[in-house]
Structure formats: C-alpha cells, structure tokens
Design an enzyme around this catalytic site. Structure first.
Site, mmCIF file in Angstrom:
data_model
loop_
_atom_site.group_PDB
_atom_site.id
_atom_site.type_symbol
_atom_site.label_atom_id
_atom_site.label_comp_id
_atom_site.label_asym_id
_atom_site.label_seq_id
_atom_site.Cartn_x
_atom_site.Cartn_y
_atom_site.Cartn_z
ATOM 1 C CG ASP A 103 -1.862 -1.132 1.274
ATOM 2 O OD1 ASP A 103 -2.159 -1.688 0.203
ATOM 3 O OD2 ASP A 103 -2.304 -1.485 2.385
HETATM 4 N N1 URA Z 1 -1.203 -5.987 3.797
HETATM 5 C C1 URA Z 1 -1.705 -4.731 3.808
HETATM 6 O O1 URA Z 1 -2.737 -4.471 4.400
HETATM 7 N N2 URA Z 1 -1.023 -3.770 3.174
HETATM 8 C C2 URA Z 1 0.148 -3.982 2.526
HETATM 9 O O2 URA Z 1 0.738 -3.051 1.985
HETATM 10 C C3 URA Z 1 0.658 -5.298 2.531
HETATM 11 C C4 URA Z 1 -0.028 -6.285 3.164
#
Ligand code: URA
Length: 239
Positions: A103
């Site tokens: 993310d």
């Molecule tokens: N899980 C998440 O919620 N975000 C990420 O960036 C990676 C794994």
C-alpha cells in the site's frame, strides 16, 4: 539473437537508435566491426562491444527496494510517485516492475525485477511463499486473535485467508497499542489491515520485512535500492 536486439535489451537505445550505432561501425563482435543489425550473436559466447567497451548480456535484473511511505507500487502513474520513479536513469528499464503491491503507506521490502516467472512463484497463493510483516496496531491484540489468525479466518464476510502466524511482540494497555509480527502465505488486497480490522483493531503502521527466505537489508535506507547479490537471488528461488 539479433545484434540490434542484444543492444536494445541492454538498454543502449531504442531498436532504431541501436541500428544507427551498428551502421556507424561503433559495434564489434569478437573484436571485428559488425555493420549489420541482423547479424546473429550468441549472448552466452560472443563478446559484443560498443566503442571498445564490452557490453555483457544480462537477461534478468533483480533489485531490493526499501519502500518508503508515500509512493505507490506501480510502474507508471500520471499523478502519484511510483516505486520505479526512485530508480536512477542508469538503472531504470521499462520492463522492470515490483513483485506484488505494498500500500502507499506501507514501508519495507519490495523486489523489483523483469523476471515474470520469479514474480509468479513468489506471489502465487499455491506456492505458499511466506511474507512477514511488522505492524503497529491501535488496540490490544490477544491470544484469541493468534488462534483466529492461525485457523484461516474469514475477512469481509466470505473471503477466507490461509492460516497466518501472528506473534504479539508488545502490548501497551495504557496507550491501547500493540506491536505484532504476521507471517502470511499469500497477498490479498490490504490483507494485513483487513485481518487486523476483522478482530476489531486497526493497523497504524506497516512494514514488510521478509519475502520467502529474503529479509529486508537493515543497512538499506528507506527510499534506497540496490541490486540483489547472487546469494540473495538464490534465496528467493529456494523452496
Ligand atoms: N497488507 C496490507 O494491508 N497492506 C500492505 O501493503 C501489505 C499487506
């Protein structure tokens, strides 16, 4: 492989530009000027040079990036900074891509490569390659959460997760905060945040520290990248 493809693959210019280099007698194969772009070279055996400098053929490129928050895991975007924008002009190639997505606000280990087969092996849920995360959570994580994560819990109604290993590193009841480690065998969209949300808490900070047998290099500053070593590439290939 054709000589023009060899040079273009090594990022010495577009197919049209490298044809021009060849036509102007700047390219040698095994020490002899080669003026035909259609000339066939064996990338394992032939020695190709431009202006006397050897151009060693490399098919695949592997980098480790310590992704900072604020950049998105895409190759191009019109509005947001991407993980590929971090690359210098010298290292950038337009066939590079990140292996899976973190993310925008997640930090940590991201592999950048042009090896599609490796990416598939690392990401396919059938291959069960572990991804390990460190997270700060608003709320108190409990033994009951550990058991729910281990049992293959449901998120958002009917989406079933593979069993995940949750370790609670620290719980600060006064400040209503926990630090956890979570090992997943798959990579569903926002998976860590959604699993934590499903047990009534929220992730406030997330960092990936491992993929398969490869750990984030602690010497690598946030926002920096480097080529993986042969040993590290072997770690990624290891079952
Ligand atoms: N899980 C998440 O919620 N975000 C990420 O960036 C990676 C794994």
């Amino acid at each position: 492989m054709r000589l023009d493809k060899y040079l273009a693959d090594m990022d010495l210019g577009s197919r049209k530009e490298v044809k021009q280099l060849i036509k102007s007698n700047r390219v040698t194969v095994n020490g002899k000027v080669e003026a035909s772009d259609k000339f066939h070279v064996n990338e394992q055996e032939d020695q190709v040079a431009l202006d006397g400098e050897e151009i060693v053929y490399q098919k695949y490129f592997y980098y480790i990036l310590n992704k900072p928050a604020g950049v998105i895991s895409a190759t191009v975007d019109n509005f947001e900074a991407t993980t590929l924008d971090i690359f210098s002009d010298q290292d950038f190639r337009d066939d590079l891509f990140p292996v899976g997505r973190l993310d925008k606000d997640t930090e940590g280990l991201l592999i950048i490569t042009n090896d599609g087969a490796l990416s598939h092996r690392l990401l396919s849920p059938k291959k069960h390659v572990e991804k390990e995360y460190l997270a700060t959570v608003e709320g108190v994580m409990t033994q009951e959460d550990v058991e729910r994560f281990a049992s293959g819990m449901k998120i958002d109604g009917d989406e079933i997760c593979l069993p995940a290993e949750l370790k609670i590193d620290q719980v600060d009841e006064t400040n209503n905060e926990s630090t956890i480690r979570l090992v997943l065998q798959e990579g569903k969209f926002h998976q860590v945040k959604r699993m934590v949300h499903a047990v009534g808490k929220e992730v406030t900070y997330l960092q990936r520290i491992r993929m398969g047998h490869l750990y984030l290099d602690e010497q690598l500053d946030l926002g920096s990248y480097r080529e993986l070593t042969e040993e590290e590439i072997a770690l990624l290939e290891k079952k």
